[in-house]
Design a protein around this motif. Structure first.
Motif, PDB file in Angstrom:
ATOM      1  N   ILE A 173       8.689   6.521  -3.875  1.00 20.43           N
ATOM      2  CA  ILE A 173       9.001   5.122  -3.582  1.00 20.43           C
ATOM      3  C   ILE A 173       7.726   4.325  -3.322  1.00 20.43           C
ATOM      4  O   ILE A 173       7.578   3.190  -3.787  1.00 20.43           O
ATOM      5  N   SER A 174       6.776   4.922  -2.585  1.00 19.73           N
ATOM      6  CA  SER A 174       5.524   4.203  -2.298  1.00 19.73           C
ATOM      7  C   SER A 174       4.783   3.857  -3.580  1.00 19.73           C
ATOM      8  O   SER A 174       4.171   2.789  -3.687  1.00 19.73           O
ATOM      9  N   SER A 175       4.878   4.747  -4.567  1.00 18.88           N
ATOM     10  CA  SER A 175       4.207   4.515  -5.836  1.00 18.88           C
ATOM     11  C   SER A 175       4.959   3.517  -6.707  1.00 18.88           C
ATOM     12  O   SER A 175       4.383   2.541  -7.210  1.00 18.88           O
ATOM     13  N   LEU A 176       6.257   3.715  -6.881  1.00 20.44           N
ATOM     14  CA  LEU A 176       7.032   2.873  -7.790  1.00 20.44           C
ATOM     15  C   LEU A 176       7.191   1.445  -7.289  1.00 20.44           C
ATOM     16  O   LEU A 176       7.220   0.505  -8.080  1.00 20.44           O
ATOM     17  N   TYR A 177       7.300   1.271  -5.982  1.00 20.25           N
ATOM     18  CA  TYR A 177       7.458  -0.068  -5.409  1.00 20.25           C
ATOM     19  C   TYR A 177       6.134  -0.655  -4.932  1.00 20.25           C
ATOM     20  O   TYR A 177       6.104  -1.776  -4.429  1.00 20.25           O
ATOM     21  N   ASP A 178       5.042   0.111  -5.084  1.00 20.63           N
ATOM     22  CA  ASP A 178       3.713  -0.326  -4.655  1.00 20.63           C
ATOM     23  C   ASP A 178       3.727  -0.795  -3.206  1.00 20.63           C
ATOM     24  O   ASP A 178       3.308  -1.898  -2.885  1.00 20.63           O
ATOM     25  N   ARG A 179       4.236   0.087  -2.326  1.00 20.88           N
ATOM     26  CA  ARG A 179       4.336  -0.258  -0.918  1.00 20.88           C
ATOM     27  C   ARG A 179       3.613   0.768  -0.063  1.00 20.88           C
ATOM     28  O   ARG A 179       3.570   1.954  -0.388  1.00 20.88           O
ATOM     29  N   HIS A 180       3.054   0.283   1.045  1.00 18.85           N
ATOM     30  CA  HIS A 180       2.471   1.157   2.068  1.00 18.85           C
ATOM     31  C   HIS A 180       3.569   1.399   3.093  1.00 18.85           C
ATOM     32  O   HIS A 180       4.080   0.457   3.706  1.00 18.85           O
TER      33      HIS A 180
END
Length: 203
Positions: A173-180
């Motif tokens: 999820i952190s990668s696909l949504y570009d979230r920290h």
């Protein structure tokens, strides 16, 4: 060891046994903890998880029955996050969340495969997948994706240790949504950025 191992040492060993699927050594560590901390639910839950991961469902059920006989209850899993000055709490199996199915479908397309070894009860595959999808930390994260502005850190707190399947899902999820994403579980802080976690997948 030069000194007699205390409960903390045995807990660490039991956690490592869960990670590496070392059942025999895990049984030994759990039995030591049954003696050292007879009212602590952790060794019972971890040993039950070890049995479940090995497909030994009857042994897992026996451990849960032993807990009940001894009057030991497992703390219910819950996760929470803050948004707009309010704390939002989530419990596992809450099927009312509007976005979790979309999130799970997306990460599956990217290669995520639900880890059935973290399912605690013997049931058909679809039921196992649903059980994993609706863990409280996944629900809190799906909510965070909706309400926390892009570019801001999503912070989630969990009262128990994050399960391995959720840990893997958070990386996707952190990668696909570009979230920290920062997850504080009962053991440590996990910082998920670009598909990686600060714990190096060992916690």
């Amino acid at each position: 060891m030069d000194v007699e191992p205390d409960a903390t040492v045995w807990k660490s060993l039991l956690g490592a046994c869960r990670m590496h699927k070392e059942l025999e050594m895990g049984e030994m560590a759990a039995k030591e903890l049954f003696e050292l901390e007879p009212k602590n639910s952790m060794p019972y839950v971890m040993l039950s998880n070890l049995y479940s991961a090995a497909g030994r469902w009857e042994d897992a059920a026996k451990i849960r029955k032993l807990m009940k006989c001894r009057g030991i209850s497992k703390e219910p899993g819950s996760s929470w996050t803050q948004a707009n000055g309010k704390t939002h709490t989530f419990v596992s199996e809450d099927r009312s969340h509007p976005m979790i199915d979309e999130v799970i479908a997306l990460i599956k397309e990217a290669g995520y495969v639900p880890d059935m070894s973290f399912v605690l009860h013997d049931m058909e595959r679809e039921g196992k997948e649903l059980g994993l999808a609706y863990h409280s930390e996944k629900l809190a994260l799906a909510f965070g994706l909706l309400v926390v502005p892009s570019g801001a850190v999503i912070r989630i707190y969990k009262n128990l240790r994050v399960c391995g399947d959720c840990h893997t899902a958070f990386k996707y999820i952190s990668s696909l949504y570009d979230r920290h994403i920062v997850l504080r579980d009962s053991n440590c802080f996990h910082h998920f950025v670009d598909g990686k976690c600060s714990c190096g997948d060992y916690w």
